[in-house]
Design an enzyme around this catalytic site. Structure first.
Site, short mmCIF file in Angstrom:
data_model
loop_
_atom_site.label_atom_id
_atom_site.label_comp_id
_atom_site.label_asym_id
_atom_site.label_seq_id
_atom_site.Cartn_x
_atom_site.Cartn_y
_atom_site.Cartn_z
N LYS A 156 0.79 -1.24 0.00
CA LYS A 156 0.00 0.00 0.00
C LYS A 156 0.82 1.29 0.00
O LYS A 156 0.50 2.24 0.73
CB LYS A 156 -0.95 0.01 1.21
N ASP A 194 -5.47 -5.33 10.81
CA ASP A 194 -6.80 -4.68 10.80
C ASP A 194 -7.94 -5.68 10.59
O ASP A 194 -9.05 -5.48 11.11
CB ASP A 194 -6.87 -3.53 9.78
C1 BGC Z 1 -2.01 -5.77 3.95
C2 BGC Z 1 -2.88 -6.46 4.97
C3 BGC Z 1 -4.03 -5.58 5.36
C4 BGC Z 1 -4.79 -5.11 4.13
C5 BGC Z 1 -5.96 -4.21 4.45
C6 BGC Z 1 -2.84 -5.26 2.80
O1 BGC Z 1 -2.05 -4.52 1.93
O2 BGC Z 1 -1.03 -6.64 3.48
O3 BGC Z 1 -2.12 -6.80 6.11
O4 BGC Z 1 -4.90 -6.29 6.21
O5 BGC Z 1 -3.90 -4.42 3.27
O6 BGC Z 1 -5.56 -3.07 5.11
#
Ligand code: BGC
Length: 472
Positions: free
Chosen positions: A168, A204
């Site tokens: 992200k 989360d």
């Molecule tokens: C992460 C997860 C997270 C999800 C939602 C992903 O990019 O790897 O750990 O739960 O995003 O936030």
């Protein structure tokens, strides 16, 4: 007469546009096939000797119990997972089965910190926490702290969690492969003006499951469809081969965003998905997430619009500087354009803002593109969720499963028909399961406090150890 003409032009152009959109349409059979692939990947991720190479990581969380409604106490919660970082002061009240947010503070994480060093990131977090504790007069106390850290982490214990890789848009150096709780404690110790108590690390998805589980005890799945996407669920311990013990259940953070990282989704990746991946800061990582989540949907639409314009099917073949700029077509535009009543008007405004010269046929075609991309996202999530509910049902040898999914994330919450599309498709892909969807109220914040509360009351088995075959 004019309307008739517009409909005629729209129909003939949309036939051509649909050729570009065809690779985004996934039949129910295809989705079933994808679900079967994911199931195999999940089993690989749970395996003692196979998990190292598994694209779907299936991370043990050490959360062995969902809340039973008797938890209570005051906690701090930290929430890091997007462009903002939040600190919360939370009270869990047994009598009213409520999690009360006493107060909270948001700190932005500027781009240079998201992509700077780990030390800078954790110093920033520690400073933000210091400000908050000051404002609440809490600096003298050492409250237990729930840390929602929404990235794939190998959890060694509830308070030892190693970042596997960033997702992200984050890429801070010197954090991957390190214990995030230690980095946080080190940053706090560098300041030496306050301290924190015991720490429980939470993804989360787990926070979401726990905060919904406090209200509805049959909630045993947590799902996020926001900037990123992921889900966790309660798996039978006997199937979690990497952790000692056979009894009971443990919450597994699937990290389903990594599905396809071994190339297994190449057959459904469109040329646009390939570009989105290649131009991202983490190519080859989280392929499934890049077809689904809010960080990428807008960009997929933008690339499609550019291609359609270049091929003279939109805007009389004339693009604009904004349309040609990566990231300029925001995912929220998709939700606005798909609104039932105001969608077409919103679309006109957005296209004008992007410096495009549109006519009413363009507006309808853009809406068709948005619809197609968001429906594919909802259907892929449905396939993944169906894999989980079908697995829970089979695990328990049930003919029929009734269960609840705690859900959060901007795409799920804000898009006008994403949740309907997702639910309808899960229903078709998991016909022997009845699923209640519970939108979590601030799962990341309150859920982290719940996990801390549950951990604090020793409902968590803190002494369960990973078997020797650890990956990190
Ligand atoms: C992460 C997860 C997270 C999800 C939602 C992903 O990019 O790897 O750990 O739960 O995003 O936030």
């Amino acid at each position: 007469m004019e309307d008739f003409y517009i409909i005629f032009v729209y129909l003939s152009l949309s036939l051509q546009v649909k050729k570009y959109l065809k690779p985004f349409l996934l039949s129910q059979e295809k989705l079933q096939e994808i679900s079967a692939r994911l199931k195999k990947n999940m089993i690989q991720g749970l395996g003692k000797h196979t998990h190292h190479k598994a694209p779907v990581k299936m991370l043990p969380t050490f959360v062995r119990a969902t809340p039973d409604g008797t938890e209570k106490g005051d906690f701090l919660a930290l929430d890091l997972g997007g462009t903002n970082f939040r600190v919360l002061y939370v009270r869990v009240m047994e009598e009213e089965q409520k999690v009360l947010k006493m107060d909270s503070q948001i700190c932005a994480i500027p781009q240079d910190i998201m992509r700077g060093t780990g030390e800078q990131l954790f110093d920033h977090i520690a400073a933000c926490l210091a400000d908050f504790l000051d404002s609440q007069n809490l600096k003298g106390q050492t409250l237990p702290l729930g840390f929602t850290f929404s990235f794939p982490c190998e959890q060694i214990e509830i308070d030892k969690s190693i970042l596997i890789h960033w997702t992200k848009g984050f890429s801070c150096s010197e954090v991957e492969g390190k214990d995030v709780v230690k980095l946080l404690r080190d940053a706090i110790h560098r300041r030496a003006d306050y301290d924190i108590g015991s720490v429980a690390m939470v993804n989360d998805t787990v926070g979401t499951m726990m905060s919904c589980g406090y209200k509805d005890q049959s909630c045993e799945i947590g799902m996020i469809i926001g900037t990123g996407t992921n889900a966790c669920y309660m798996e039978e311990m006997k199937n979690v081969k990497r952790v000692e013990g056979e009894d009971g259940r443990m919450c597994i953070n699937t990290e389903w965003g990594g599905f396809g990282d071994d190339g297994s989704l190449e057959d459904i990746q469109t040329q646009f998905d390939v570009v989105v991946d290649k131009t991202s800061i983490n190519p080859g990582i989280h392929i499934f997430e890049k077809m689904i989540s809010g960080m990428y949907l807008g960009e997929i639409v933008r690339l499609l619009l550019v291609k359609l314009t270049e091929d003279k099917l939109l805007f009389k073949g004339k693009t604009s500087e904004a349309l040609l700029t990566p990231g300029r077509f925001e995912t929220r535009f998709i939700s606005e354009i798909e609104e039932q009543d105001r969608g077409l008007k919103n679309c006109q405004n957005i296209l004008t803002e992007l410096g495009l010269k549109w006519d009413s046929v363009d507006v309808r075609l853009v809406r068709l593109v948005c619809d197609t991309v968001s429906i594919r996202s909802a259907h892929l999530c449905a396939a993944a969720l169906a894999t989980i509910v079908n697995r829970i049902r089979e695990n328990r040898g049930l003919d029929y499963l009734k269960t609840t999914v705690g859900v959060d994330g901007t795409v799920y919450r804000k898009h006008p028909n994403f949740s309907d599309k997702l639910q309808a498709m899960v229903h078709r892909l998991a016909p022997n399961c009845s699923i209640t969807f519970l939108v979590s109220e601030d799962g990341s914040g309150k859920g982290a406090a719940m996990v801390t509360a549950v951990a604090h009351l020793v409902l968590l088995t803190l002494n369960c150890k990973l078997t020797q075959d650890q990956s990190m």
